[in-house]
Design a protein around this motif. Structure first.
Motif, PDB file in Angstrom:
ATOM      1  N   LYS A   1     -18.276  -0.533 -92.840  1.00  0.00           N
ATOM      2  CA  LYS A   1     -18.146   0.765 -93.044  1.00  0.00           C
ATOM      3  C   LYS A   1     -19.431   1.506 -93.413  1.00  0.00           C
TER       4      LYS A   1
ATOM      5  N   ASN B   1     -17.986   3.487 -87.022  1.00  0.00           N
ATOM      6  CA  ASN B   1     -16.518   3.018 -86.720  1.00  0.00           C
ATOM      7  C   ASN B   1     -15.794   2.664 -88.009  1.00  0.00           C
ATOM      8  N   SER B   2     -14.938   3.329 -88.152  1.00  0.00           N
ATOM      9  CA  SER B   2     -14.088   3.200 -89.552  1.00  0.00           C
ATOM     10  C   SER B   2     -13.034   2.083 -89.153  1.00  0.00           C
ATOM     11  N   ARG B   3     -12.778   1.730 -88.106  1.00  0.00           N
ATOM     12  CA  ARG B   3     -11.549   0.909 -87.863  1.00  0.00           C
ATOM     13  C   ARG B   3     -12.023  -0.434 -87.988  1.00  0.00           C
TER      14      ARG B   3
ATOM     15  N   HIS C   1     -24.239   3.776 -90.317  1.00  0.00           N
ATOM     16  CA  HIS C   1     -24.224   5.288 -89.905  1.00  0.00           C
ATOM     17  C   HIS C   1     -24.964   5.454 -88.437  1.00  0.00           C
TER      18      HIS C   1
ATOM     19  N   SER D   1     -19.442   1.752 -81.697  1.00  0.00           N
ATOM     20  CA  SER D   1     -18.674   2.944 -82.012  1.00  0.00           C
ATOM     21  C   SER D   1     -17.534   3.159 -81.303  1.00  0.00           C
TER      22      SER D   1
ATOM     23  N   ARG E   1     -22.086  10.060 -90.683  1.00  0.00           N
ATOM     24  CA  ARG E   1     -20.731   9.301 -90.540  1.00  0.00           C
ATOM     25  C   ARG E   1     -20.980   8.037 -90.250  1.00  0.00           C
ATOM     26  N   CYS E   2     -19.498   7.136 -90.622  1.00  0.00           N
ATOM     27  CA  CYS E   2     -19.564   5.819 -90.370  1.00  0.00           C
ATOM     28  C   CYS E   2     -19.233   5.664 -88.715  1.00  0.00           C
TER      29      CYS E   2
END
Length: 415
Positions: A156, A171-173, A159, A139, A168-169
């Motif tokens: 993606k 880390n979305s990057r 969680h 994260s 939530r995800c």
């Protein structure tokens, strides 16, 4: 660009038909970029054009191991660190040191978070390691590198607890740069070029981290020049003698754009008689800033009744009402580390270039419990933007709370 690659074992990578692409990638990248490969087991292997250094996994568990990683980072001074590891405590030690030094990190897990890898020894090995360090690293890195589109979907979809589908995800990057050994018509050089673009994207996303003291001084000077030009005041021009490279101007423009003060910066350039550098910030490929959480601020504003109460006071003139609301809003943003320079400049202009009832504003700030915060902000406004006490609604206060605000602003990359 200087890139430090961390890989647990070059020997294992060389013996694996899947991971062997790492060696070709390092050699290709070393042709145009200065790289250091940090590994616990290099054997007798060499990588053309790259330096290879071994570390001791055992020493990572004690204090000298942390200092060892610190020495490697100090000696090599990388612009970015690329960790090729998952479920590896040494990788976490390096990640923590990079966080402390504000060095951006890209992480490649090589399918180690896929369903079949997670299911192996999940309860007694993977899950404890996840809570001990893997979640923090996953994260906390600036970007995740997926070697395939399938892995991008997995990353993606992870969680707070791997294997469970909620929350939530982490880390979305996530950026896909496919491994050249699993894709037809793709070479190691192609993969290297794509990763270099990813590194630049990561570096451009957080320009403040790479800004030097000279660059910060120039940015401050130009913003002051813009503000003082409106008031016909003489401003300090010592920053004009500082020579900056194109890369330095790129960082300054990107940071000013993030803080919402790019127009003021350009105004400062004009007021100082300087040429405006050609930096098209609108076309720079970047990730979304982590602290630009407008949704969070909107929720907090709705929860906070002070703003609606101030706006509903009929006896309060519009300018005084706007000033008090701006101060309450800034206190909320500071609490959640979401403040920007544009918030300070907006308040500066309201205080400096308008006639308002100082006593009335002070009474409202006292009534809603913001006067002490405002007093500390006035001290910072005086330091950063040379706001005189004659324009302040409250007497400035410089105490431990003010120092906390200074540290918070720097940590939040505002100044």
């Amino acid at each position: 660009m200087r890139v430090l690659h961390f890989i647990p074992s070059l020997v294992i990578a060389n013996s694996s038909s899947f991971l062997k692409y790492k060696l070709g990638l390092f050699e290709a990248m070393a042709k145009g970029t200065e790289i250091l490969v940090l590994t616990s087991d290099a054997g007798n292997m060499q990588i053309d054009g790259a330096a290879v250094k071994e570390y001791s996994p055992f020493k990572v568990c004690v204090e000298c191991g942390k200092r060892g990683f610190g020495k490697d980072l100090s000696d090599f001074r990388p612009d970015i660190v690329h960790i090729h590891a998952c479920w590896n405590f040494s990788a976490y030690g390096l990640f923590k040191e990079c966080v402390r030094r504000k060095i951006p990190v890209v992480l490649t897990v090589d399918n180690r978070l896929s369903r079949w890898h997670l299911s192996s020894r999940y309860l007694f090995v993977k899950l404890p390691m996840w809570f001990m360090f893997q979640h923090r690293m996953l994260s906390g890195v600036e970007a995740l590198h997926a070697i395939s589109e399938q892995e991008e979907t997995w990353l993606k979809g992870i969680h707070c607890i791997p294997g469970l589908r909620f929350g939530r995800c982490v880390n979305s990057r996530v950026a896909v740069v496919e491994a050249f050994n699993i894709v037809a018509d793709k070479s190691a050089a192609d993969m290297s070029d794509a990763l270099i673009r990813l590194y630049q994207k990561v570096i451009d996303t957080s320009p403040f981290v790479r800004m030097t003291e000279n660059e910060r001084q120039v940015e401050d000077g130009l913003l002051k020049a813009s503000l003082f030009a409106d008031g016909d005041e003489i401003h300090d021009k010592s920053f004009l003698s500082i020579q900056l490279s194109k890369a330095s101007w790129r960082r300054i423009f990107l940071h000013s754009n993030d803080e919402g003060v790019l127009d003021s910066l350009i105004g400062g350039l004009s007021a100082s008689g300087m040429e405006v550098p050609d930096v098209d910030v609108g076309n720079v490929d970047r990730f979304t800033m982590k602290r630009n959480n407008d949704e969070l601020i909107e929720k907090q504003v709705l929860k906070d009744s002070r703003i609606s109460k101030i706006k509903s006071e009929g006896a309060l003139p519009p300018l005084e009402s706007e000033l008090c609301v701006a101060m309450v809003m800034l206190s909320i943003k500071m609490k959640h580390s979401c403040a920007h320079r544009s918030d300070f400049i907006r308040i500066y202009k309201m205080l400096r270039f308008n006639d308002y009832d100082e006593g009335l504003v002070k009474d409202v700030l006292d009534r809603y419990g913001v006067s002490k915060f405002a007093a500390r902000i006035m001290t910072i406004m005086n330091e950063r933007y040379v706001l005189g006490e004659g324009f302040m609604p409250v007497e400035p206060l410089d105490d431990k709370g003010t120092e906390t605000l200074r540290r918070k602003l720097f940590k939040s990359e505002v100044q």
